[in-house]
Design an enzyme around this catalytic site. Structure first.
Site, short mmCIF file in Angstrom:
data_model
loop_
_atom_site.label_atom_id
_atom_site.label_comp_id
_atom_site.label_asym_id
_atom_site.label_seq_id
_atom_site.Cartn_x
_atom_site.Cartn_y
_atom_site.Cartn_z
N TYR A 163 4.20 -26.64 -15.64
CA TYR A 163 3.50 -27.39 -14.75
C TYR A 163 3.46 -26.38 -13.65
O TYR A 163 2.33 -26.09 -13.05
CB TYR A 163 3.85 -28.78 -14.39
CG TYR A 163 3.21 -29.43 -13.53
CD1 TYR A 163 1.78 -30.34 -13.85
CD2 TYR A 163 3.37 -29.37 -12.07
CE1 TYR A 163 1.29 -31.13 -13.00
CE2 TYR A 163 2.47 -30.27 -11.05
CZ TYR A 163 1.50 -30.82 -11.72
OH TYR A 163 0.79 -31.73 -10.63
N LYS A 167 0.16 -24.43 -12.14
CA LYS A 167 -0.54 -24.45 -10.94
C LYS A 167 -0.52 -23.19 -9.78
O LYS A 167 -1.38 -22.89 -9.17
CB LYS A 167 0.15 -25.71 -10.16
CG LYS A 167 -0.05 -27.10 -10.79
CD LYS A 167 -1.47 -27.61 -10.81
CE LYS A 167 -1.56 -28.94 -11.50
NZ LYS A 167 -3.16 -29.41 -11.46
P1 NDP Z 1 -3.73 -39.25 -13.33
O1 NDP Z 1 -2.72 -38.87 -14.55
O2 NDP Z 1 -3.64 -40.56 -12.41
O3 NDP Z 1 -5.24 -38.86 -13.71
C1 NDP Z 1 -5.46 -37.84 -14.30
C2 NDP Z 1 -6.95 -38.00 -14.95
O4 NDP Z 1 -7.13 -36.79 -15.74
C3 NDP Z 1 -6.73 -39.21 -16.02
O5 NDP Z 1 -8.04 -39.99 -16.05
C4 NDP Z 1 -6.69 -38.38 -17.23
O6 NDP Z 1 -7.14 -39.13 -18.39
C5 NDP Z 1 -7.54 -37.24 -17.17
N1 NDP Z 1 -7.22 -36.01 -18.04
C6 NDP Z 1 -6.11 -35.67 -18.22
N2 NDP Z 1 -6.21 -34.82 -19.17
C7 NDP Z 1 -7.42 -34.71 -19.45
C8 NDP Z 1 -8.14 -33.86 -20.15
N3 NDP Z 1 -7.81 -32.88 -21.23
N4 NDP Z 1 -9.58 -33.70 -20.24
C9 NDP Z 1 -9.96 -34.73 -19.46
N5 NDP Z 1 -9.62 -35.53 -18.60
C10 NDP Z 1 -8.24 -35.56 -18.49
O7 NDP Z 1 -3.34 -37.93 -12.57
P2 NDP Z 1 -3.51 -37.59 -10.65
O8 NDP Z 1 -4.68 -38.32 -10.30
O9 NDP Z 1 -2.24 -37.90 -10.18
O10 NDP Z 1 -3.68 -36.18 -10.73
C11 NDP Z 1 -4.89 -35.32 -10.52
C12 NDP Z 1 -4.62 -34.06 -10.45
O11 NDP Z 1 -3.82 -33.76 -9.20
C13 NDP Z 1 -4.20 -33.13 -11.62
O12 NDP Z 1 -4.20 -31.88 -11.68
C14 NDP Z 1 -2.43 -33.09 -10.88
O13 NDP Z 1 -1.74 -32.18 -11.52
C15 NDP Z 1 -2.55 -32.99 -9.70
N6 NDP Z 1 -1.81 -33.44 -8.39
C16 NDP Z 1 -1.16 -34.51 -8.48
C17 NDP Z 1 -0.18 -34.98 -7.68
C18 NDP Z 1 0.23 -36.37 -7.36
O14 NDP Z 1 1.16 -36.71 -6.84
N7 NDP Z 1 -0.44 -37.28 -7.95
C19 NDP Z 1 0.56 -33.95 -6.75
C20 NDP Z 1 -0.13 -32.67 -6.99
C21 NDP Z 1 -1.06 -32.38 -7.97
P3 NDP Z 1 -6.47 -40.07 -19.38
O15 NDP Z 1 -6.44 -41.42 -18.62
O16 NDP Z 1 -7.35 -40.14 -20.69
O17 NDP Z 1 -5.23 -39.51 -19.43
#
Ligand code: NDP
Length: 257
Positions: A163, A167
């Site tokens: 991860y 990033k």
């Molecule tokens: P969530 O797990 O809440 O949401 C992620 C979304 O992305 C889900 O709807 C998921 O779908 C979708 N997703 C995952 N893999 C794929 C794929 N291969 N193709 C299409 N869609 C996909 O995560 P967050 O909203 O928290 O995170 C969003 C971004 O922010 C990520 O890149 C994460 O690394 C980054 N981030 C988050 C932080 C946090 O504290 N929340 C902190 C720092 C960075 P499904 O429901 O099917 O899994």
């Protein structure tokens, strides 16, 4: 309205941060394609426990247009189709937000090589593929913008051997892409969130969540809306001379590391 009639793609827009970004874009008048594996929003154990409606329904309530495109961003054919369908449906593309991301907890002895490939496949390779495939369309826009959602973990270890490196690579890829596409008037920037209240945090223990809050300078965690507002700024005319940058939106978490 800061983004009136702009056409946007938000990957991972069904849930969490992506949903927050999509709704803030819609508030500002943009039309949004939600590119995600499934339409129903994730419900978390600690956060987002009662989210039910698909993002597109919420976008339409705000008076703009939304479309859901079922897509695995790790698959080149699927992401190519999603970009093409967005352009055909809305007549162009102005803003790409690569937000979809996954985290598999564990160190080098816990996660498998297949796990490593999955994380890097979505969080880095997927970001590259959609960026590459969107650029020809963004060149046609007067307002081309790319926003990559990285992480505060781009700047330190502690989030696992897949991860954090993925990033960090996204942060550097933003610099490289900015040099390449600045000539077309397209900006590309990263946002590095700290702890945001989404279902991705389900793997943590309550004690680990308390520790994360203690390390956050401001006395609350972030919400998807906080990242959404930062994305609105980067997508707006106000940010037209910002490119190649990575902006921490972390409540001061990184200030202590
Ligand atoms: P969530 O797990 O809440 O949401 C992620 C979304 O992305 C889900 O709807 C998921 O779908 C979708 N997703 C995952 N893999 C794929 C794929 N291969 N193709 C299409 N869609 C996909 O995560 P967050 O909203 O928290 O995170 C969003 C971004 O922010 C990520 O890149 C994460 O690394 C980054 N981030 C988050 C932080 C946090 O504290 N929340 C902190 C720092 C960075 P499904 O429901 O099917 O899994």
């Amino acid at each position: 309205m800061l983004l009136k009639n702009r056409v946007c793609i938000v990957t991972g827009g069904s849930s969490g941060i992506g949903r927050g970004i999509a709704l803030e874009f819609a508030h500002e008048g943009a039309h949004v394609a939600i590119v995600d594996k499934r339409e129903s929003p994730l419900r978390g154990k600690y956060h987002e426990t009662d989210v039910t409606t698909p993002t597109v329904s919420e976008i339409e309530k705000l008076g703009t247009q939304g479309i859901f495109l079922q897509t695995d961003v790790a698959d080149k054919t699927q992401i190519a189709n999603a970009i093409q369908q967005t352009v055909e449906h809305f007549g162009g593309l102005d803003i790409l937000v690569n937000n979809a991301g996954i985290h598999i907890p564990g160190g080098s002895q816990e996660i498998s090589i297949a796990d490593w490939d999955s994380v890097v496949g979505v969080n880095l390779r997927g970001v590259f593929m959609s960026t590459k495939l969107a650029i020809p369309h963004l060149k046609q826009s007067k307002f081309g913008r790319i926003i990559q959602i990285a992480s505060v973990h781009a700047y330190g270890g502690g989030a696992g051997p897949a991860y954090a490196p993925a990033k960090a690579a996204v942060v550097n890829m933003v610099r490289d892409t900015a040099l390449e596409i600045g000539q077309y008037g397209i900006t590309v920037n990263a946002i590095c969130p700290g702890y945001i209240e989404t279902a991705i945090q389900d793997y943590l223990t309550p004690e680990q969540i308390d520790e994360a809050l203690e390390k956050t300078a401001l006395p609350r965690f972030g919400l998807p809306r906080d990242i959404g507002r930062a994305c609105v700024f980067l997508a707006s005319d106000d940010a037209e001379w910002i490119t190649g940058a990575s902006i921490l939106v972390d409540g001061g978490f990184a200030a202590g590391i």
